[in-house]
Design a protein around this motif. Structure first.
Motif, PDB file in Angstrom:
ATOM      1  N   MET A  65      78.853 -40.702  74.799  1.00 47.58           N
ATOM      2  CA  MET A  65      78.642 -41.225  73.449  1.00 47.58           C
ATOM      3  C   MET A  65      77.575 -40.428  72.708  1.00 47.58           C
ATOM      4  O   MET A  65      77.743 -40.093  71.524  1.00 47.58           O
ATOM      5  N   LEU A  66      76.471 -40.111  73.389  1.00 46.37           N
ATOM      6  CA  LEU A  66      75.422 -39.325  72.745  1.00 46.37           C
ATOM      7  C   LEU A  66      75.911 -37.921  72.407  1.00 46.37           C
ATOM      8  O   LEU A  66      75.619 -37.391  71.322  1.00 46.37           O
ATOM      9  N   ALA A  67      76.677 -37.319  73.328  1.00 44.92           N
ATOM     10  CA  ALA A  67      77.176 -35.964  73.093  1.00 44.92           C
ATOM     11  C   ALA A  67      78.135 -35.928  71.907  1.00 44.92           C
ATOM     12  O   ALA A  67      78.053 -35.039  71.050  1.00 44.92           O
ATOM     13  N   MET A  68      79.043 -36.902  71.828  1.00 41.84           N
ATOM     14  CA  MET A  68      79.970 -36.929  70.706  1.00 41.84           C
ATOM     15  C   MET A  68      79.235 -37.257  69.405  1.00 41.84           C
ATOM     16  O   MET A  68      79.611 -36.779  68.334  1.00 41.84           O
ATOM     17  N   GLY A  69      78.182 -38.053  69.491  1.00 40.86           N
ATOM     18  CA  GLY A  69      77.373 -38.300  68.309  1.00 40.86           C
ATOM     19  C   GLY A  69      76.746 -37.024  67.780  1.00 40.86           C
ATOM     20  O   GLY A  69      76.685 -36.799  66.561  1.00 40.86           O
ATOM     21  N   PHE A 108      70.524 -35.347  54.150  1.00 37.97           N
ATOM     22  CA  PHE A 108      70.659 -34.896  55.538  1.00 37.97           C
ATOM     23  C   PHE A 108      70.510 -36.052  56.513  1.00 37.97           C
ATOM     24  O   PHE A 108      71.326 -36.211  57.433  1.00 37.97           O
ATOM     25  N   VAL A 109      69.496 -36.882  56.322  1.00 37.80           N
ATOM     26  CA  VAL A 109      69.251 -38.000  57.238  1.00 37.80           C
ATOM     27  C   VAL A 109      70.391 -39.019  57.175  1.00 37.80           C
ATOM     28  O   VAL A 109      70.902 -39.481  58.210  1.00 37.80           O
ATOM     29  N   VAL A 110      70.836 -39.356  55.963  1.00 41.98           N
ATOM     30  CA  VAL A 110      71.889 -40.374  55.817  1.00 41.98           C
ATOM     31  C   VAL A 110      73.207 -39.878  56.406  1.00 41.98           C
ATOM     32  O   VAL A 110      73.858 -40.573  57.209  1.00 41.98           O
ATOM     33  N   MET A 111      73.631 -38.680  56.020  1.00 39.47           N
ATOM     34  CA  MET A 111      74.918 -38.164  56.503  1.00 39.47           C
ATOM     35  C   MET A 111      74.897 -37.925  58.007  1.00 39.47           C
ATOM     36  O   MET A 111      75.874 -38.218  58.705  1.00 39.47           O
ATOM     37  N   SER A 112      73.803 -37.406  58.526  1.00 46.57           N
ATOM     38  CA  SER A 112      73.723 -37.154  59.962  1.00 46.57           C
ATOM     39  C   SER A 112      73.703 -38.457  60.758  1.00 46.57           C
ATOM     40  O   SER A 112      74.317 -38.550  61.823  1.00 46.57           O
ATOM     41  N   SER A 113      73.033 -39.485  60.228  1.00 48.07           N
ATOM     42  CA  SER A 113      73.004 -40.774  60.920  1.00 48.07           C
ATOM     43  C   SER A 113      74.390 -41.410  60.960  1.00 48.07           C
ATOM     44  O   SER A 113      74.838 -41.906  62.000  1.00 48.07           O
ATOM     45  N   LEU A 114      75.087 -41.373  59.823  1.00 45.95           N
ATOM     46  CA  LEU A 114      76.446 -41.920  59.782  1.00 45.95           C
ATOM     47  C   LEU A 114      77.383 -41.117  60.681  1.00 45.95           C
ATOM     48  O   LEU A 114      78.259 -41.695  61.351  1.00 45.95           O
ATOM     49  N   SER A 115      77.194 -39.817  60.726  1.00 53.66           N
ATOM     50  CA  SER A 115      78.022 -38.976  61.602  1.00 53.66           C
ATOM     51  C   SER A 115      77.763 -39.281  63.064  1.00 53.66           C
ATOM     52  O   SER A 115      78.687 -39.301  63.883  1.00 53.66           O
ATOM     53  N   PHE A 116      76.515 -39.541  63.404  1.00 56.44           N
ATOM     54  CA  PHE A 116      76.187 -39.891  64.785  1.00 56.44           C
ATOM     55  C   PHE A 116      76.868 -41.192  65.186  1.00 56.44           C
ATOM     56  O   PHE A 116      77.449 -41.297  66.279  1.00 56.44           O
ATOM     57  N   VAL A 117      76.808 -42.192  64.316  1.00 54.27           N
ATOM     58  CA  VAL A 117      77.457 -43.474  64.609  1.00 54.27           C
ATOM     59  C   VAL A 117      78.969 -43.283  64.753  1.00 54.27           C
ATOM     60  O   VAL A 117      79.607 -43.844  65.659  1.00 54.27           O
ATOM     61  N   ALA A 118      79.561 -42.476  63.869  1.00 58.12           N
ATOM     62  CA  ALA A 118      80.998 -42.226  63.934  1.00 58.12           C
ATOM     63  C   ALA A 118      81.377 -41.532  65.241  1.00 58.12           C
ATOM     64  O   ALA A 118      82.392 -41.863  65.872  1.00 58.12           O
ATOM     65  N   GLY A 119      80.566 -40.567  65.673  1.00 55.04           N
ATOM     66  CA  GLY A 119      80.848 -39.868  66.919  1.00 55.04           C
ATOM     67  C   GLY A 119      80.744 -40.774  68.138  1.00 55.04           C
ATOM     68  O   GLY A 119      81.591 -40.735  69.031  1.00 55.04           O
ATOM     69  N   ALA A 120      79.694 -41.609  68.179  1.00 52.82           N
ATOM     70  CA  ALA A 120      79.537 -42.537  69.302  1.00 52.82           C
ATOM     71  C   ALA A 120      80.678 -43.548  69.325  1.00 52.82           C
ATOM     72  O   ALA A 120      81.210 -43.884  70.395  1.00 52.82           O
ATOM     73  N   ALA A 121      81.086 -44.056  68.154  1.00 52.13           N
ATOM     74  CA  ALA A 121      82.195 -45.008  68.087  1.00 52.13           C
ATOM     75  C   ALA A 121      83.503 -44.346  68.505  1.00 52.13           C
ATOM     76  O   ALA A 121      84.338 -44.961  69.190  1.00 52.13           O
TER      77      ALA A 121
END
Length: 356
Positions: free
Chosen positions: A274-278, A223-236
């Motif tokens: 960026m935070l919202a899309m993350g 959960f932590v790994v996938m959510s963190s990577l998803s957050f970075v992808a959304g902000a990017a």
């Protein structure tokens, strides 16, 4: 009473307690306070670290709007030459001995001499006394009350990209003397929150895990790994895909006006987007974990697609910088795609919830 307590202790010792039954209400409040304190301390330490590089974070976040301001302020003219083979070259294409005219992009101080923006001087590429190649004045320059002699090194950045020269029209404006400090502090805080996402997600999981079965708690790390990577992808995605066309469209509407864009307003907007899309990009990762646990399935998501569509449109309307439909669809489209991906993930990985 004694029998009930013994049965409860036996259940606790065997790890067979039902989810949500391990802690009292006050215990939950104490656990929440502890998790919030840990999160606050971690974010505060990250804030201190980000403060020392806040100027670099500022420069990174300002790139889209600076480009849009430059494009809005410039009048494009097609390149046409005598032979038709003329082309614009970057500065790193200069060789020793090349000559030309150097144009000062902004007000520049050379020693005690101050050269105004837009002034030019004959220049030549050569090696200085230190052996480093550079661009030097090839004639004296009269600037104000000073005479800048021939052979003075000019502030040339050979690594600069062609067509991206900074000027006064690219700069954001501030209204008060303390606004730059507040701006850098805010940028540092948001950057600290982004860096703290893995730790914050871990704290969220640690808070809700007492309500899960023992075998379900093993999903913490995925959960932590996938959510963190998803957050970075959304902000990017927001930074590279969504924001540039949106800000170019907005500034293009003001081409008949002198643009003075406030720095605080801009940074509040881009960071919120960026935070919202993350957060929005968390949908597939969260859906995967919940479907593996057995809390969500594809049927549930399909059954609530109408409500989800309304929520997506409302979120897109709030995040979109304008009220026009194209810009709103630019923000709504990725959310809808992520929801469809979440349905597919739930269909592929969902399984009934079990106690073991």
């Amino acid at each position: 009473m004694a029998s009930t307590l013994l049965d409860t202790e036996k259940d606790e010792g065997e790890g067979g307690r039902q989810p949500g039954g391990q802690m009292s209400f006050l215990d939950h409040l104490d656990e929440l306070r502890r998790r919030l304190m840990h999160s606050f301390i971690f974010v505060f330490v990250a804030l201190l670290l980000c403060w020392f590089v806040s100027d670099r974070i500022y420069d990174f976040l300002a790139v889209p709007v600076r480009r849009a301001l430059a494009d809005a302020a410039q009048r494009p003219v097609p390149l046409q030459g005598l032979t038709g083979r003329e082309e614009i070259l970057p500065l790193n294409a200069l060789k020793e001995g090349d000559a030309g005219r150097y144009v000062f992009e902004g007000t520049t101080r050379l020693g005690i001499g101050v050269v105004p923006a837009g002034a030019s001087v004959a220049a030549r590429v050569a090696r200085g006394a230190d052996g480093q190649i550079g661009v030097f004045t090839d004639e004296p320059l009269f600037a104000g009350g000073s005479v800048i002699p021939k052979g003075v090194r000019l502030p040339v950045n050979f690594a600069a990209r062609a067509g991206r020269a900074p000027n006064e029209e690219d700069k954001l404006v501030v209204r008060t003397a303390v606004e730059p400090f507040s701006l850098y502090l805010g940028v540092s805080l948001y950057a600290a929150l982004c860096l703290s996402v893995p730790f914050l997600l871990w704290q969220v999981w640690a808070f809700v895990s007492p309500g899960l079965y023992p075998h379900e708690r093993g999903w913490a790390m995925p959960f932590v790994v996938m959510s963190s990577l998803s957050f970075v992808a959304g902000a990017a995605f927001a930074y590279y895909v969504l924001f540039p066309p949106a800000v170019s469209y907005l500034l293009g509407l003001g081409e008949d006006f002198r643009l003075f864009l406030n720095a605080s307003d801009y940074f509040d907007f881009i960071i919120i987007v960026m935070l919202a899309m993350g957060v929005v990009f968390q949908m597939p990762a969260v859906t995967y974990v919940l479907s593996r646990i057995g809390l969500v399935d594809a049927r549930f998501l399909i059954r609530h697609w109408k409500v989800s569509s309304v929520v997506i449109l409302i979120a897109a309307a709030v995040l979109s910088p304008t009220s026009d439909v194209p810009n709103m669809m630019l923000f709504a489209a990725p959310m809808a795609v992520l929801y469809l991906i979440s349905i597919l993930i739930a269909w592929m990985f969902a399984r009934p919830r079990t106690t073991e």
